[in-house]
Each structure stands twice: as C-alpha cells, then as structure tokens.
Scaffold this motif. Structure first.
Motif, PDB file in Angstrom:
ATOM      1  N   GLU A 470     -12.047   0.672  -9.946  1.00  0.00           N
ATOM      2  CA  GLU A 470     -10.853   0.752  -9.091  1.00  0.00           C
ATOM      3  C   GLU A 470      -9.643   1.179  -9.905  1.00  0.00           C
ATOM      4  O   GLU A 470      -8.851   2.031  -9.482  1.00  0.00           O
ATOM      5  N   LYS A 473      -9.677   4.843 -10.869  1.00  0.00           N
ATOM      6  CA  LYS A 473      -9.404   5.768  -9.755  1.00  0.00           C
ATOM      7  C   LYS A 473      -7.992   5.633  -9.197  1.00  0.00           C
ATOM      8  O   LYS A 473      -7.582   6.424  -8.351  1.00  0.00           O
ATOM      9  N   ASP A 474      -7.254   4.637  -9.649  1.00  0.00           N
ATOM     10  CA  ASP A 474      -5.923   4.360  -9.108  1.00  0.00           C
ATOM     11  C   ASP A 474      -4.906   5.335  -9.716  1.00  0.00           C
ATOM     12  O   ASP A 474      -4.536   5.223 -10.885  1.00  0.00           O
ATOM     13  N   SER A 475      -4.444   6.265  -8.913  1.00  0.00           N
ATOM     14  CA  SER A 475      -3.525   7.296  -9.417  1.00  0.00           C
ATOM     15  C   SER A 475      -2.131   6.749  -9.707  1.00  0.00           C
ATOM     16  O   SER A 475      -1.319   7.418 -10.350  1.00  0.00           O
ATOM     17  N   SER A 476      -1.840   5.540  -9.233  1.00  0.00           N
ATOM     18  CA  SER A 476      -0.529   4.953  -9.508  1.00  0.00           C
ATOM     19  C   SER A 476      -0.468   4.318 -10.896  1.00  0.00           C
ATOM     20  O   SER A 476       0.599   3.934 -11.361  1.00  0.00           O
TER      21      SER A 476
END
Length: 483
Positions: A470, A473-476
């Motif tokens: 997770e 994959k978290d672009s933030s």
C-alpha cells in the motif's frame, strides 16, 4: 527512536521513548502522519522576518546574526533536557546580544505542526518521540533546510577539520534521503539490541545465547526459576524490531533489510523473514513472554525487567538513562547483538543495529537557520559531546568524546558490542523513511498482534506485506531507496 530516533522513541525510534527514542515518554500519543502531510502540503507563510545573515569570521563561520533571536525546541524524552540547556548557555555566551528561546516538550507534532503550516517554525528542532513528525514527509514537502553548510563549516574545536570529518561513520548518510543534501543531523548514537542483566544470566549459569536453540534453552531455564524470558513495550511494539531487524539481517544478509526498506514486492516473504518471525512467535507459544506484556508501555516493561521479572528486553541504549531510577546498582546492565538461528546465517554473531538517534532538523522557513545550525555546531564539540555522554549514558554523533569519562555499565557494554560487530553493523531505514508504516502498521498491527498471539507468523507476514505494498503504491508518499 533517543528518539527514533528511533529512538526514537521514537523512532526513530524510534523516534522512540515517548515514543523509536529513542527514548522516552509517559502517556504517549500516536498521531497519524496524514495530518502532517496535509499541513505541510499547504505550506503557508513567507520569508518575512528572516534574520539577516551576519558577518562570517573565524569564530562565526556560519555567519550568524549575533543579535537575532534563536528558538530551539527539544523533545523531552529519555535523554532529558539538561545537555541541551548546557549547550544553549554556550550559544548565549558566544552571542550575548541574541535572544534565545528554549523549550522542551513531548508533544512535538501537535505543538509544531501548526507552526510549520503557518510558516513560522523554530530554528532548531529535536524531532523525536511518539509525536515525531514524519521525516519522509518533511523532506518530500521541502520543509527542511539542507545542513551541508553546517557539515562543511570548521568544527568547533579544530578549524582545520570540517564538522563532517568529526562525525561517526554513517551519520551523514543517515541524514540523506534522495541525493547529496543532508536534511537531518542525528545527534545521539544509539546501539539497539537485546538488553539484559549479567547478574541474572550468571544466576542461571548461562552465557548470552548465540543461536535460537540456545535462546530457547536459556528461556526455559529462566521460566523454571520463575522468571520470564522476554518482555517488551507491548503498547508500542515497534520496539520489537530493535532486535528483530538485525536478526533478519544476520540470517538473510543486508540485502533482505534493504529490500524491506525499498518496499520491494514480496520483501517480507523472504525465507529469512519467515524464519525470524517464527522464532519470535515461539517465545509466545512456549510461554516465555512475561504475562501481561501486551498491555505494558515502555516504562512499565522496562521496570518489570529491571525488577528481575524478565531476562531479555529489546531496546535502545537510551534505556540506561531512562530506567536509571529502577535499575539496581548490581544489575550488571549489558546489551548484546541478537541471537541468530544457526551456523547457516549469512552474517556472524555480533551483527547489530547501531545508528544515529535524536534527529535534529533546521526548518526551511526558520527565521534564523544560521543560528540553529550554529547551536548544532556547538553541540558537536568535544566538550558538549562529553557532557551529553556523562549525563545521559549515551554516545553522540561526534566520533570521540569518551576520553576521561568513566563509562557506565550499559555504555561500556554498548561500546564493546560495536567493537565486536566491526563492519557488521546494519541500519534499517524504515523508521525514518516511513514512520507511520513502521510504527502503526508493521509495529502495532503486525508484530504486536503476532507477539500477543492474536495472529500467526504467516498471517503477520501477509498483513505486513500488504501494508508495505500500500505504501509503495501511495503516490502521496515520497519514496526512497538505498543507493
């Protein structure tokens, strides 16, 4: 995580202690990193009110404005605040016209997050404890000043040496995230591992176990004498990695820890990770964990251990100072690198986690960044380093500072452990790259649940790998990798 910095507690360490640190606090609060993320993203404020740079001289190589206000906020944890107050007095003496504001708090994030948002942060911050601000977020959102000017400045004691040349190996690299710039100066030098009483071990007629079979044998012997094998900070189980991570590195090699730090797919499914988690779970399954441990905070678990209710405790070197009031004089405080599995381990016994703790930062929008860096330059002098070591029983980032000091038992043991490790020192970066992932998800929801017997090692691995995926994959989230 000192903190992390740990210890931290912080983290890191840990950040730690009100925590990883690193060291220590009472009534800890876990604050999600997203609050900081959104706050930093808004990035309010401007450069109004910035102090003008002063004249650079031999005595003032950073060009501090000698009449500008300097504000320093310290994490009030296991190392206390006296060492910092002493260093502040030197700053005041060197710049008598300056106004200096010093404050110590355990509520770093809730106190300072609004000020970052408003563009009015202090000039120097010890970002540690349970409310440690997420380092990866701070760096990713350009909230920190590059400390290269400090590192390239003449050292406080010897103008012929740069500050960077006086630091312990790995300190500069730890402060780097994505290139040559250095965003963090880890002031304490923390030895993580398995802490124990030599007196208690002697009473069992045993030596520290180097393999897991030997560990189980010692724990069984302790159990028969009414002593638990292990305890840990059950409410803050991100202390468990202080011994678990270097064990994983010992069993599988550094590349396994690097893959975990890099958030690589299936990194947590490596056979070495599986074997080490199963080994730790065996401590629970065989009844070698002190009863009630999942409900204990770090102070309670350390107190139980100091009173002889448990033999082994995963922790950082801040524990000697943090628990000084409960550790008996004849305790024989000692630390060891973690036990391995067997002779097939990739690295030798003695492989240990040691790294910088108590992360100090200068905010990008500090009004007096030069003053903040100068305060750090003072703290990295031999005298300030010796003062810290004498008062809080821990090494500093300054490579030295122990001559003429009578080392306490824990500090002496930590130095010996580093000497035994030689080049086999590992430095997992999760606790400073991804604070929320390390503490709340891997630590509490993964390892904490497993050690309390609520999930199996296989379930823990699946859960933790999911958390890591997770995060990947978290672009933030700004992502980092070992170079």
């Amino acid at each position: 995580m000192g903190s992390t910095s740990a210890e931290n507690h912080g983290p890191a360490g840990v950040g730690r202690r009100d925590l990883i640190k690193r060291s220590a606090a009472l009534g800890l609060v876990s604050v999600p990193a997203m609050g900081l993320l959104s706050a930093c993203a808004s990035g309010g404020g401007d450069k109004q009110g910035k102090a003008k740079t002063g004249k650079k001289t031999a005595k003032n190589p950073l060009g501090v404005n000698d009449s500008a206000r300097m504000e320093f906020v310290l994490f009030d944890g296991g190392f206390g605040k006296e060492y910092a107050e002493d260093a502040v007095e030197i700053y005041k003496k060197n710049f008598p016209q300056a106004t200096v504001k010093f404050a110590a708090t355990q509520k770093i994030q809730s106190t300072l997050q609004p000020r970052f948002n408003q563009g009015n942060p202090p000039d120097l911050i010890d970002n540690s404890g349970a409310e440690q601000m997420d380092m990866g977020v701070l760096v990713g959102k350009d909230q920190l000043a590059d400390l290269t000017p400090l590192l390239d400045a003449p050292s406080y004691d010897d103008p012929g040496k740069k500050v960077r040349d006086t630091l312990r190996p790995g300190i500069v690299e730890m402060g780097q995230f994505d290139g040559d710039k250095v965003w963090i100066l880890y002031y304490a030098y923390t030895v993580y591992g398995v802490w124990y009483s030599q007196k208690a071990l002697d009473s069992l007629d045993e030596k520290y176990p180097e393999t897991w079979d030997e560990m189980l044998k010692v724990c069984e012997k302790a159990k028969k004498k009414g002593m638990a094998g292990w305890t840990y900070a059950g409410k803050y189980p991100y202390y468990i990695p202080f011994s678990l991570y270097p064990m994983i590195g010992k069993v599988g090699g550094r590349e396994v820890l690097d893959a975990i730090d890099n958030l690589e797919p299936n990194a947590w499914k490596h056979p070495a990770v599986k074997a080490c988690l199963e080994a730790y779970y065996e401590l629970y399954r065989k009844g070698y964990i002190l009863k009630g441990t999942p409900g204990l905070d770090h102070i309670q678990s350390q107190t139980a251990w100091a009173k002889g209710k448990a033999l082994f405790l995963p922790n950082g070197s801040w524990v000697e100072n943090e628990s000084a009031n409960v550790i008996p004089k004849d305790f024989g405080l000692a630390v060891s690198a973690p036990s391995g599995l067997d002779a097939s381990d990739k690295l030798p016994f003695g492989t240990i986690w040691a790294s910088g703790g108590e992360p100090f930062v200068v905010p990008a929008k500090a009004k007096n960044a030069e003053g903040g860096m100068e305060q750090l330059r003072i703290m990295l002098s031999e005298a300030s380093s010796k003062n810290f070591t004498s008062k809080v029983k821990s090494l500093t980032a300054y490579n030295g500072g122990t001559d003429g000091i009578e080392l306490t038992p824990g500090l002496k043991s930590g130095v010996a452990a580093l000497e035994k490790a030689g080049g086999n020192v590992v430095n997992p970066r999760l606790q400073d790259w991804y604070v929320q992932l390390q503490k709340e998800k891997i630590g509490v929801a993964g390892l904490g649940e497993m050690m309390a017997g609520r999930i199996t090692p296989a379930e823990a691995i699946k859960k933790i790998q999911g958390f890591a995926d997770e995060a990947a994959k978290d672009s933030s989230i700004k992502h980092y990798k070992h170079q």
